[in-house]
Write a protein that holds these residues in place. Structure first.
Motif, mmCIF file in Angstrom:
data_model
loop_
_atom_site.group_PDB
_atom_site.id
_atom_site.type_symbol
_atom_site.label_atom_id
_atom_site.label_comp_id
_atom_site.label_asym_id
_atom_site.label_seq_id
_atom_site.Cartn_x
_atom_site.Cartn_y
_atom_site.Cartn_z
ATOM 1 N N LYS A 277 0.832 -1.211 0.000
ATOM 2 C CA LYS A 277 0.000 0.000 0.000
ATOM 3 C C LYS A 277 0.861 1.254 0.000
ATOM 4 O O LYS A 277 0.585 2.220 -0.716
ATOM 5 N N ASN A 278 1.914 1.241 0.811
ATOM 6 C CA ASN A 278 2.813 2.394 0.854
ATOM 7 C C ASN A 278 3.509 2.609 -0.482
ATOM 8 O O ASN A 278 3.702 3.742 -0.922
ATOM 9 N N LEU A 279 3.881 1.496 -1.121
ATOM 10 C CA LEU A 279 4.578 1.583 -2.404
ATOM 11 C C LEU A 279 3.691 2.200 -3.480
ATOM 12 O O LEU A 279 4.134 3.056 -4.257
ATOM 13 N N VAL A 280 2.432 1.774 -3.528
ATOM 14 C CA VAL A 280 1.539 2.210 -4.608
ATOM 15 C C VAL A 280 0.708 3.424 -4.188
ATOM 16 O O VAL A 280 0.777 4.488 -4.815
ATOM 17 N N LEU A 281 -0.068 3.287 -3.119
ATOM 18 C CA LEU A 281 -0.903 4.403 -2.673
ATOM 19 C C LEU A 281 -0.064 5.554 -2.125
ATOM 20 O O LEU A 281 -0.456 6.719 -2.219
ATOM 21 N N GLY A 282 1.091 5.219 -1.537
ATOM 22 C CA GLY A 282 1.938 6.257 -0.956
ATOM 23 C C GLY A 282 2.812 6.983 -1.955
ATOM 24 O O GLY A 282 3.432 7.990 -1.605
ATOM 25 N N ASN A 283 2.866 6.503 -3.193
ATOM 26 C CA ASN A 283 3.684 7.141 -4.220
ATOM 27 C C ASN A 283 3.294 8.612 -4.369
ATOM 28 O O ASN A 283 2.119 8.949 -4.515
ATOM 29 N N LEU A 284 4.276 9.494 -4.359
ATOM 30 C CA LEU A 284 4.000 10.932 -4.384
ATOM 31 C C LEU A 284 3.398 11.392 -5.709
ATOM 32 O O LEU A 284 2.846 12.496 -5.788
ATOM 33 N N ASP A 285 3.509 10.572 -6.758
ATOM 34 C CA ASP A 285 2.884 10.913 -8.039
ATOM 35 C C ASP A 285 1.448 10.415 -8.144
ATOM 36 O O ASP A 285 0.761 10.691 -9.130
ATOM 37 N N ASN A 286 0.988 9.694 -7.137
ATOM 38 C CA ASN A 286 -0.366 9.173 -7.099
ATOM 39 C C ASN A 286 -1.352 10.332 -6.883
ATOM 40 O O ASN A 286 -1.123 11.185 -6.031
ATOM 41 N N PRO A 287 -2.462 10.393 -7.626
ATOM 42 C CA PRO A 287 -3.401 11.515 -7.490
ATOM 43 C C PRO A 287 -4.320 11.433 -6.275
ATOM 44 O O PRO A 287 -5.163 12.315 -6.072
ATOM 45 N N ILE A 288 -4.184 10.395 -5.462
ATOM 46 C CA ILE A 288 -5.098 10.160 -4.336
ATOM 47 C C ILE A 288 -4.347 10.282 -3.013
ATOM 48 O O ILE A 288 -3.244 9.744 -2.866
ATOM 49 N N GLU A 289 -4.959 10.970 -2.047
ATOM 50 C CA GLU A 289 -4.466 10.968 -0.666
ATOM 51 C C GLU A 289 -5.230 9.891 0.096
ATOM 52 O O GLU A 289 -6.451 9.783 -0.026
ATOM 53 N N SER A 290 -4.526 9.090 0.904
ATOM 54 C CA SER A 290 -5.155 7.987 1.636
ATOM 55 C C SER A 290 -5.005 8.184 3.135
ATOM 56 O O SER A 290 -3.899 8.423 3.628
ATOM 57 N N TYR A 291 -6.122 8.051 3.842
ATOM 58 C CA TYR A 291 -6.132 8.143 5.298
ATOM 59 C C TYR A 291 -6.723 6.855 5.874
ATOM 60 O O TYR A 291 -7.883 6.520 5.601
ATOM 61 N N PHE A 292 -5.913 6.146 6.635
ATOM 62 C CA PHE A 292 -6.322 4.847 7.185
ATOM 63 C C PHE A 292 -6.742 4.990 8.644
ATOM 64 O O PHE A 292 -6.319 5.905 9.349
ATOM 65 N N MET A 293 -7.571 4.056 9.075
ATOM 66 C CA MET A 293 -7.968 3.939 10.476
ATOM 67 C C MET A 293 -7.760 2.497 10.905
ATOM 68 O O MET A 293 -8.080 1.581 10.149
ATOM 69 N N PRO A 294 -7.258 2.263 12.105
ATOM 70 C CA PRO A 294 -6.967 0.899 12.556
ATOM 71 C C PRO A 294 -8.232 0.048 12.701
ATOM 72 O O PRO A 294 -9.339 0.552 12.906
ATOM 73 N N ASN A 295 -8.024 -1.256 12.627
ATOM 74 C CA ASN A 295 -9.092 -2.253 12.704
ATOM 75 C C ASN A 295 -9.127 -2.832 14.120
ATOM 76 O O ASN A 295 -8.264 -3.620 14.496
ATOM 77 N N GLY A 296 -10.133 -2.431 14.901
ATOM 78 C CA GLY A 296 -10.227 -2.898 16.277
ATOM 79 C C GLY A 296 -10.458 -4.385 16.396
ATOM 80 O O GLY A 296 -9.978 -5.027 17.345
ATOM 81 N N LEU A 297 -11.177 -4.960 15.429
ATOM 82 C CA LEU A 297 -11.409 -6.407 15.443
ATOM 83 C C LEU A 297 -10.096 -7.150 15.260
ATOM 84 O O LEU A 297 -9.776 -8.085 16.009
ATOM 85 N N HIS A 298 -9.322 -6.757 14.271
ATOM 86 C CA HIS A 298 -8.039 -7.412 14.001
ATOM 87 C C HIS A 298 -7.091 -7.242 15.186
ATOM 88 O O HIS A 298 -6.368 -8.174 15.556
ATOM 89 N N LEU A 299 -7.106 -6.058 15.787
ATOM 90 C CA LEU A 299 -6.267 -5.823 16.957
ATOM 91 C C LEU A 299 -6.663 -6.736 18.108
ATOM 92 O O LEU A 299 -5.809 -7.296 18.798
#
Length: 577
Positions: A277-299
């Motif tokens: 995700k960091n490699l693709v979504l985090g790419n500075l040339d990507n036109p989308i900003e992504s904001y994640f929230m943690p998963n309480g179930l998985h935690l």
């Protein structure tokens, strides 16, 4: 010392004044950096809900809006761009809730769904009968190279009939086959897939209450049973090459629909997936900003309760580039999936089947209290009215024990609710992030199967929310719906279902409310409204450029409006239609 003596409102006014002063200094001190964009109409969605013709931008930031004459006088050295003078500019679309990993898996799979999907690299026509579904699955298997597994997404049991490992074994006894239910809360595997992945009942410790959801004999795993085997499935679903390719296709899909910001409530903590995700979504040339929230179930599945907060904080540092985690926000889960009819319903189901809780009640209450006491905003996955009762009851208890003003507890999906719950939502100051596409795909079928007419016609009761001034946003929960804000607006405004009928006409919303649902209200739900969601001084220059005005276009044509371009923090990203 002066600030300490001021009350909250006075501080806000002073800080707002100072921000305006700083913007003025920036604009006047660096006029060469200013660009004025003009359009047929710019819909600002600012506090005055104004419309204008021009917006002045410096770098990442909006300086001012107004007429071209006023802005040209204010910034005499500014460059004037007429590229969009025949188009319409709205605040950059915000998708509060998508799942990049699930979307990436879907993009790489054979899509055989109940509705049409037009995605980068593939178009899939919907199929709603068993024979048609099985023929498509058989055809997909025959076309696959012999050394590749068959992963298919989109199956729905009410449309396509019951499916088990025995049906899939008839298609192949040598190729691993994994069928992913439309909900992504269920998996059906053939025998060879179970063998290769090591999915044998003797290898799992299953609590008695979870055993009904793990059918090893039929190769069918749902809800908490699906959680049980997900780790085994990762070797087929999440290979690095597939994941990276699927994430890139997901970005293309989002951008083509005018999305500038996404939220991912409930991100799993898998280091390999996060790196992709960091490699693709985090790419500075990507036109989308992504904001994640943690998963309480998985935690909660991987940490003791006393370690939950520490684990949450440590893992919110995992984002890179254009991927970041929102501080003090968490995703919890009430009841099961809408597409699987595992919602927890007050009056049950017509055929007597049971819904499912995704987090056992004692754990859910403990998690809620931990994050509430720590000052977190809590987003809760909910689909049934009994599920909503649990959300509201636990919220009310925590509000009583430890009052908080701006808690922004958010009900996510909002599938079924009861009329009396609307007033509780308002009283408790709850926000709603709704999936209106449920109405499109499910209201007709569920009116006849499982739930019944009256309850299903009123599903996703957004009209009631608008009348009560309860803030709501719209989301796709991609891949539960295409990540198209204009399609979501259409679903909320028109509520036309598969039977070409209007489901619950009184639950339709206005065009303005729908547009807010994919812009300023979505920003509010994510606590980023000071930066995104409207076109006004001091916010990021995030715009979506449209060929037509969604507020004046005929309501049934809104979903067909083309997005021409987006701006993300002032950077222009053309869309190739």
């Amino acid at each position: 010392r002066t600030l300490i003596r001021l009350n909250h409102m006075q501080c806000y006014v002073l800080l707002y004044f100072l921000s305006l002063c700083s913007l003025y200094l920036v604009a006047e001190g660096d006029l060469k950096d200013v660009e004025i964009f003009i359009a047929k109409k710019i819909i600002t969605l600012d506090q005055y809900e104004s419309e204008t013709e021009a917006v002045a931008v410096s770098g990442e930031i909006i300086l001012s809006t107004g007429s071209l004459q006023d802005l040209s006088e204010k910034f005499p050295s500014a460059k004037v761009s007429k590229e969009f003078e025949n188009a319409f500019i709205v605040p950059g679309f915000i998708e509060h809730h998508i799942h990049p990993f699930l979307s990436a898996v879907t993009m790489n799979s054979e899509i055989i769904a109940i509705d049409d999907w037009d995605l980068p690299g593939q178009t899939s026509i919907g199929v709603r009968d068993r024979n048609g579904y099985l023929q498509r699955l058989i055809s997909a298997e025959e076309k696959k190279p012999p050394d590749m597994p068959l992963i298919s997404w989109g199956y729905h049991h009410y449309f396509h009939g019951k499916l088990s490992r025995y049906d899939l074994d008839k298609i192949s006894l040598t190729r691993p086959i994994v069928v992913i239910h439309r909900s992504f809360h269920e998996f059906i595997l053939n025998s060879v897939a179970m063998e290769i992945l090591g999915i044998e009942e003797s290898q799992f410790q299953i609590p008695d209450e979870d055993k009904p959801f793990a059918n090893f004999d039929e190769g069918h795993f749902s809800e908490r049973g699906a959680i049980l085997v997900l780790g085994n499935l990762m070797s087929l679903l999440g290979t690095p090459e597939m994941l990276i390719n699927g994430l890139r296709l997901t970005i293309d899909h989002l951008h083509s629909n005018g999305v500038t910001v996404i939220g991912n409530p409930g991100a799993m903590y898998n280091p390999g997936i996060q790196q992709a995700k960091n490699l693709v979504l985090g790419n500075l040339d990507n036109p989308i900003e992504s904001y994640f929230m943690p998963n309480g179930l998985h935690l909660s599945e991987n940490h003791d309760l006393e370690d939950i907060l520490e684990a949450t904080v440590s893992k919110t540092k995992w984002g890179k580039g254009k991927v970041s985690y929102l501080d003090n926000q968490i995703k919890l889960f009430a009841d099961g999936a809408m597409y699987s009819q595992k919602m927890m319903m007050r009056d049950g189901y017509l055929d007597g089947h049971d819904g499912a809780w995704l987090i056992h009640e004692d754990i859910y209450k403990a998690l809620f209290k931990i994050f509430w006491d720590a000052g977190y905003q809590i987003h809760v996955h909910q689909n049934g009215d009994l599920g909503l009762d649990r959300v509201l009851d636990v919220l009310e208890e925590n509000l009583k024990n430890k009052p908080r003003e701006d808690h922004r507890t958010t009900v996510v999906h909002f599938g079924y609710s009861a009329k009396d719950q609307i007033q509780r939502l308002k009283k408790l100051n709850v926000l709603v992030s709704a999936n209106p596409y449920y109405v499109t795909t499910l209201s007709d079928l569920y009116s006849k199967e499982g739930v019944g007419f009256e309850r299903s016609q009123e599903m996703v009761r957004l009209g009631d929310l608008e009348r009560e001034n309860i803030p709501f946003s719209l989301h796709s929960d991609m891949p539960m719906a295409p990540a198209s804000p204009l399609l979501l607006m259409d679903a909320a405004i028109n509520r036309v279902n598969f039977a070409n009928k209007v489901a619950g006409p009184n639950q339709r919303v206005s065009k303005l409310a729908a547009l807010k649902g994919v812009t300023i209200n979505a920003a509010h739900v994510m606590q980023i409204e000071d930066q995104y969601g409207s076109i006004e001084s001091g916010k990021f220059a995030n715009f979506t450029v449209l060929e037509k005005n969604p507020l004046s276009e005929e309501s049934h044509s809104i979903k067909n409006i083309k997005a021409l371009a987006t701006f993300s923090k002032g950077t222009h990203y053309p869309i190739n239609n």
